[in-house]
Design an enzyme around this catalytic site. Structure first.
Site, PDB file in Angstrom:
ATOM      1  N   LYS A  22       0.833  -1.212   0.000  1.00  0.00           N
ATOM      2  CA  LYS A  22       0.000   0.000   0.000  1.00  0.00           C
ATOM      3  C   LYS A  22       0.866   1.259   0.000  1.00  0.00           C
ATOM      4  O   LYS A  22       0.655   2.170  -0.791  1.00  0.00           O
ATOM      5  CB  LYS A  22      -0.900  -0.001   1.244  1.00  0.00           C
ATOM      6  CG  LYS A  22      -1.582   1.305   1.512  1.00  0.00           C
ATOM      7  CD  LYS A  22      -2.485   1.246   2.717  1.00  0.00           C
ATOM      8  CE  LYS A  22      -1.851   1.697   4.009  1.00  0.00           C
ATOM      9  NZ  LYS A  22      -1.574   3.131   4.128  1.00  0.00           N
ATOM     10  N   ASN A  23       1.837   1.292   0.916  1.00  0.00           N
ATOM     11  CA  ASN A  23       2.597   2.531   1.085  1.00  0.00           C
ATOM     12  C   ASN A  23       3.593   2.784  -0.044  1.00  0.00           C
ATOM     13  O   ASN A  23       4.141   3.880  -0.147  1.00  0.00           O
ATOM     14  CB  ASN A  23       3.314   2.537   2.437  1.00  0.00           C
ATOM     15  CG  ASN A  23       2.350   2.768   3.586  1.00  0.00           C
ATOM     16  OD1 ASN A  23       1.157   2.985   3.362  1.00  0.00           O
ATOM     17  ND2 ASN A  23       2.858   2.727   4.807  1.00  0.00           N
ATOM     18  N   CYS A 115      -5.848   8.143   9.138  1.00  0.00           N
ATOM     19  CA  CYS A 115      -5.962   7.578  10.485  1.00  0.00           C
ATOM     20  C   CYS A 115      -5.597   8.631  11.531  1.00  0.00           C
ATOM     21  O   CYS A 115      -4.666   9.420  11.333  1.00  0.00           O
ATOM     22  CB  CYS A 115      -5.034   6.365  10.622  1.00  0.00           C
ATOM     23  SG  CYS A 115      -5.655   4.911   9.772  1.00  0.00           S
ATOM     24  N   ARG A 120      -0.871  15.515  12.540  1.00  0.00           N
ATOM     25  CA  ARG A 120      -0.066  15.064  11.398  1.00  0.00           C
ATOM     26  C   ARG A 120       0.090  16.247  10.443  1.00  0.00           C
ATOM     27  O   ARG A 120      -0.579  16.336   9.415  1.00  0.00           O
ATOM     28  CB  ARG A 120      -0.723  13.866  10.705  1.00  0.00           C
ATOM     29  CG  ARG A 120      -0.831  12.640  11.614  1.00  0.00           C
ATOM     30  CD  ARG A 120      -1.473  11.460  10.930  1.00  0.00           C
ATOM     31  NE  ARG A 120      -0.555  10.755  10.045  1.00  0.00           N
ATOM     32  CZ  ARG A 120      -0.884   9.668   9.345  1.00  0.00           C
ATOM     33  NH1 ARG A 120      -2.110   9.169   9.432  1.00  0.00           N
ATOM     34  NH2 ARG A 120      -0.020   9.076   8.549  1.00  0.00           N
ATOM     35  N   ILE A 122       1.589  19.022   7.675  1.00  0.00           N
ATOM     36  CA  ILE A 122       2.203  18.862   6.343  1.00  0.00           C
ATOM     37  C   ILE A 122       3.183  20.000   6.080  1.00  0.00           C
ATOM     38  O   ILE A 122       3.486  20.324   4.950  1.00  0.00           O
ATOM     39  CB  ILE A 122       1.138  18.789   5.215  1.00  0.00           C
ATOM     40  CG1 ILE A 122       0.169  19.983   5.299  1.00  0.00           C
ATOM     41  CG2 ILE A 122       0.373  17.475   5.261  1.00  0.00           C
ATOM     42  CD1 ILE A 122      -0.675  20.147   4.041  1.00  0.00           C
ATOM     43  N   ASP A 123       3.675  20.599   7.171  1.00  0.00           N
ATOM     44  CA  ASP A 123       4.571  21.750   7.019  1.00  0.00           C
ATOM     45  C   ASP A 123       5.825  21.419   6.207  1.00  0.00           C
ATOM     46  O   ASP A 123       6.296  22.232   5.404  1.00  0.00           O
ATOM     47  CB  ASP A 123       4.949  22.311   8.405  1.00  0.00           C
ATOM     48  CG  ASP A 123       5.540  21.241   9.320  1.00  0.00           C
ATOM     49  OD1 ASP A 123       5.048  20.097   9.304  1.00  0.00           O
ATOM     50  OD2 ASP A 123       6.501  21.545  10.046  1.00  0.00           O
ATOM     51  N   ASP A 305       4.271   1.249  12.033  1.00  0.00           N
ATOM     52  CA  ASP A 305       3.093   0.566  11.487  1.00  0.00           C
ATOM     53  C   ASP A 305       2.980  -0.888  11.961  1.00  0.00           C
ATOM     54  O   ASP A 305       2.002  -1.567  11.650  1.00  0.00           O
ATOM     55  CB  ASP A 305       3.128   0.602   9.950  1.00  0.00           C
ATOM     56  CG  ASP A 305       2.788   1.978   9.409  1.00  0.00           C
ATOM     57  OD1 ASP A 305       2.414   2.852  10.205  1.00  0.00           O
ATOM     58  OD2 ASP A 305       2.903   2.184   8.182  1.00  0.00           O
ATOM     59  N   ARG A 398      -8.675  -0.673   4.712  1.00  0.00           N
ATOM     60  CA  ARG A 398      -7.856   0.360   4.054  1.00  0.00           C
ATOM     61  C   ARG A 398      -6.507  -0.205   3.625  1.00  0.00           C
ATOM     62  O   ARG A 398      -5.894   0.294   2.678  1.00  0.00           O
ATOM     63  CB  ARG A 398      -7.594   1.514   5.016  1.00  0.00           C
ATOM     64  CG  ARG A 398      -8.831   2.262   5.410  1.00  0.00           C
ATOM     65  CD  ARG A 398      -8.467   3.440   6.241  1.00  0.00           C
ATOM     66  NE  ARG A 398      -7.627   4.319   5.433  1.00  0.00           N
ATOM     67  CZ  ARG A 398      -7.348   5.571   5.713  1.00  0.00           C
ATOM     68  NH1 ARG A 398      -7.832   6.106   6.798  1.00  0.00           N
ATOM     69  NH2 ARG A 398      -6.582   6.293   4.934  1.00  0.00           N
TER      70      ARG A 398
HETATM   71  C1  UD1 Z   1       4.020   7.235   6.124  1.00  0.00           C
HETATM   72  C2  UD1 Z   1       3.194   5.963   5.990  1.00  0.00           C
HETATM   73  C3  UD1 Z   1       2.630   5.570   7.333  1.00  0.00           C
HETATM   74  C4  UD1 Z   1       3.746   5.429   8.365  1.00  0.00           C
HETATM   75  C5  UD1 Z   1       4.615   6.689   8.389  1.00  0.00           C
HETATM   76  C6  UD1 Z   1       5.840   6.559   9.262  1.00  0.00           C
HETATM   77  C7  UD1 Z   1       2.307   6.056   3.732  1.00  0.00           C
HETATM   78  C8  UD1 Z   1       1.125   6.209   2.865  1.00  0.00           C
HETATM   79  N1  UD1 Z   1       2.121   6.208   5.059  1.00  0.00           N
HETATM   80  O1  UD1 Z   1       3.134   8.234   6.594  1.00  0.00           O
HETATM   81  O2  UD1 Z   1       1.943   4.323   7.178  1.00  0.00           O
HETATM   82  O3  UD1 Z   1       3.183   5.251   9.637  1.00  0.00           O
HETATM   83  O4  UD1 Z   1       5.075   6.999   7.057  1.00  0.00           O
HETATM   84  O5  UD1 Z   1       6.621   5.466   8.853  1.00  0.00           O
HETATM   85  O6  UD1 Z   1       3.387   5.778   3.280  1.00  0.00           O
HETATM   86  N2  UD1 Z   1       5.661  15.253  10.106  1.00  0.00           N
HETATM   87  C9  UD1 Z   1       5.733  16.601  10.353  1.00  0.00           C
HETATM   88  N3  UD1 Z   1       5.565  17.459   9.297  1.00  0.00           N
HETATM   89  C10 UD1 Z   1       5.327  17.015   8.034  1.00  0.00           C
HETATM   90  C11 UD1 Z   1       5.263  15.619   7.806  1.00  0.00           C
HETATM   91  C12 UD1 Z   1       5.432  14.766   8.861  1.00  0.00           C
HETATM   92  O7  UD1 Z   1       5.945  17.041  11.482  1.00  0.00           O
HETATM   93  O8  UD1 Z   1       5.183  17.835   7.117  1.00  0.00           O
HETATM   94  C13 UD1 Z   1       5.815  14.303  11.243  1.00  0.00           C
HETATM   95  C14 UD1 Z   1       4.554  13.481  11.478  1.00  0.00           C
HETATM   96  O9  UD1 Z   1       3.607  14.170  12.250  1.00  0.00           O
HETATM   97  C15 UD1 Z   1       5.089  12.252  12.158  1.00  0.00           C
HETATM   98  C16 UD1 Z   1       6.467  12.079  11.508  1.00  0.00           C
HETATM   99  O10 UD1 Z   1       6.787  13.344  10.919  1.00  0.00           O
HETATM  100  O11 UD1 Z   1       5.270  12.505  13.521  1.00  0.00           O
HETATM  101  C17 UD1 Z   1       6.518  10.997  10.469  1.00  0.00           C
HETATM  102  O12 UD1 Z   1       5.543  11.252   9.484  1.00  0.00           O
HETATM  103  P1  UD1 Z   1       5.743  10.835   7.972  1.00  0.00           P
HETATM  104  O13 UD1 Z   1       7.024  10.093   7.814  1.00  0.00           O
HETATM  105  O14 UD1 Z   1       5.544  12.053   7.133  1.00  0.00           O
HETATM  106  O15 UD1 Z   1       4.549   9.853   7.757  1.00  0.00           O
HETATM  107  P2  UD1 Z   1       3.560   9.762   6.520  1.00  0.00           P
HETATM  108  O16 UD1 Z   1       4.284  10.027   5.262  1.00  0.00           O
HETATM  109  O17 UD1 Z   1       2.325  10.540   6.825  1.00  0.00           O
END
Ligand code: UD1
Length: 418
Positions: A22-23, A115, A120, A122-123, A305, A398
């Site tokens: 999936k990821n 989830c 979470r 997106i900065d 995960d 999912r």
């Molecule tokens: C991806 C995976 C998810 C997995 C996660 C961590 C997919 C579709 N999802 O999620 O299953 O649990 O990696 O291995 O691949 N963060 C920020 N700012 C940002 C982005 C992230 O502070 O702009 C923080 C998040 O809040 C979190 C950490 O960074 O604490 C890791 O998040 P991230 O690696 O971005 O996870 P996802 O890409 O959302």
């Protein structure tokens, strides 16, 4: 609301195959936006993939999907506006933004859902786009990005976000010049995205290390690609064998390197693991051992995960374990549900879990509240005495394609009620 009804206590025995990841598939489908005609094999048949396909169709792509192969023709794409409804359903919908920025030099989007694991943000995604030359306006709901030109540059991520790394890789593929992402995520799914982008004609290198280099090109070409196996589904199936004292052979597990952080923990739990070429055999003839202390961390650490599934196993292991969850601030919705089944888990805050292994769990009605937490409840149900009803199967769906079929094939007593 769909649910699983499980009568626990059967040892799982036999052989199943690992589906596509999936990821890995979700960012690859998003990257298809910058390409021409992409044929993507081994896409899992799960609701998140159908959500990504809805987004592609909304954008104007022609998409054919048979539950395994997705064919996307992105030449017919007509809009750079991402649909609110699908964005609210799925966190990785934000990965489409990078492709739209590359292709149209603009996009509009909404805060992505997904989830509930705590904040979470997106900065890091948006900072990356800004470094490439985009201006970004956010009113509380809508995110609008525009760039006259996209120019490569050095982007240092404050933390190695998987999604931000992927978004920037895709956005930079059609930028002018060279982009270097420092402190990039090293997850195997990033390597798979690089593989697909190279198949499309992008110039990307370094994925799997903390520095990724993207040299912008003017156009891409048709591509055909096969998605890597899903290491989290693989880990969940190994857990199903371990928690029931079973023995399984899991086929199509891919590169051992990708599975190593998970496999190492199964060995520490006291199971016997044999690595074959593209397969893993696991047997659990004895009660599992507690692990003392374990922390989740980015690859090559133990993946967040797998944290809920590990917790389900530790709930009936001999001895105590503290799990520290370092990635997400509240990945803990499964804790009170496991406790309803007799698990002894103390959680002083939402990041630390002290698990005292109990001799057994008992069946009851529990609610899945997110994808992997839901998988953990299914695992607990397989091991529990009596009947467990796991409500809200939609969360599990999912990320797992008809998990009940694979578990039934291994001998589990599980039914799915829609
Ligand atoms: C991806 C995976 C998810 C997995 C996660 C961590 C997919 C579709 N999802 O999620 O299953 O649990 O990696 O291995 O691949 N963060 C920020 N700012 C940002 C982005 C992230 O502070 O702009 C923080 C998040 O809040 C979190 C950490 O960074 O604490 C890791 O998040 P991230 O690696 O971005 O996870 P996802 O890409 O959302």
């Amino acid at each position: 609301m769909a649910e699983y009804i499980i009568t626990g206590g059967r040892r799982l025995l036999g052989e199943v195959a690992t589906p596509g990841s999936k990821n890995a598939a979700l960012p690859i489908l998003a990257a298809a936006v910058i390409g021409r005609r992409s044929i993507i094999h081994n896409c899992p048949d799960i609701s998140d993939i159908r959500c990504a396909i809805d987004i592609l169709r909304h954008l104007g792509c022609k998409v054919f999907y048979d539950g395994n192969t997705v064919v996307i023709d992105a030449r017919s794409i007509i809009t750079h506006d991402l649909p609110r409804h699908q964005m609210e359903k799925m966190r990785s919908s934000i990965i489409f933004a990078g492709g739209l920025l590359a292709r149209f030099r603009k996009f509009s989007a909404y805060q992505p859902g997904g989830c509930h694991l705590g904040a979470r943000p997106i900065d890091l995604h948006l900072q990356g786009f800004k470094k490439l030359g985009a201006t970004i306006d956010i009113d509380d709901e809508k995110i609008v990005a525009k760039a006259n030109e996209l120019a490569g540059g050095k982007i240092h991520l404050a933390n190695p976000s998987v999604g931000a790394t992927q978004n920037i890789m895709i956005a930079a593929a059609l930028a002018d010049g060279v982009t270097i992402i420092e402190n990039a995520a090293k997850e195997p799914e990033i390597v798979d995205l690089q593989g697909f982008m190279i198949a499309m004609g992008a110039k990307v290198s370094g994925a799997g290390s903390s520095t990724i280099t993207i040299e912008g090109v003017h156009e891409l070409r048709d591509a055909e690609y096969t998605i890597m196996p899903d290491r989290i589904v693989a880990g969940t199936y190994l857990a199903a064998a371990a928690i029931t004292g079973g023995a399984i052979r899991l086929k199509n597990t891919g590169a051992h390197y990708n599975m190593r952080p998970i496999v190492e923990k199964f060995i520490d739990l006291g199971t016997f693991v044999t690595l074959e070429d593209n397969a893993i055999c696991l047997s659990a003839p004895h009660r599992l051992h507690g692990l003392g202390y374990i922390t989740t961390s980015p690859h090559p650490g133990f993946p967040t995960d797998m944290q809920p599934q590990l917790m389900a196993m530790l709930a009936i292991a001999h001895g105590n374990t503290t799990i520290e969850e370092t990635l997400f601030e509240s990945r803990d919705k499964h804790v009170p549900e496991l406790a309803k089944m007799g698990a002894k888990i103390a959680s002083p805050d939402s990041r630390f879990f002290h698990i005292q292994g109990a001799p057994s769990l008992h069946g009851t009605t529990v609610e899945a509240m997110d994808l992997r937490g839901g998988a953990a409840l299914v695992l607990a149900g397989l091991a529990a005495h009596g009947q467990t009803i796991v409500k809200n199967a939609c969360y599990v769906e999912r990320g797992y394609a008809a998990i009940q079929n694979d578990l039934q094939a291994l001998g589990a007593n599980i039914t799915y009620i829609s």
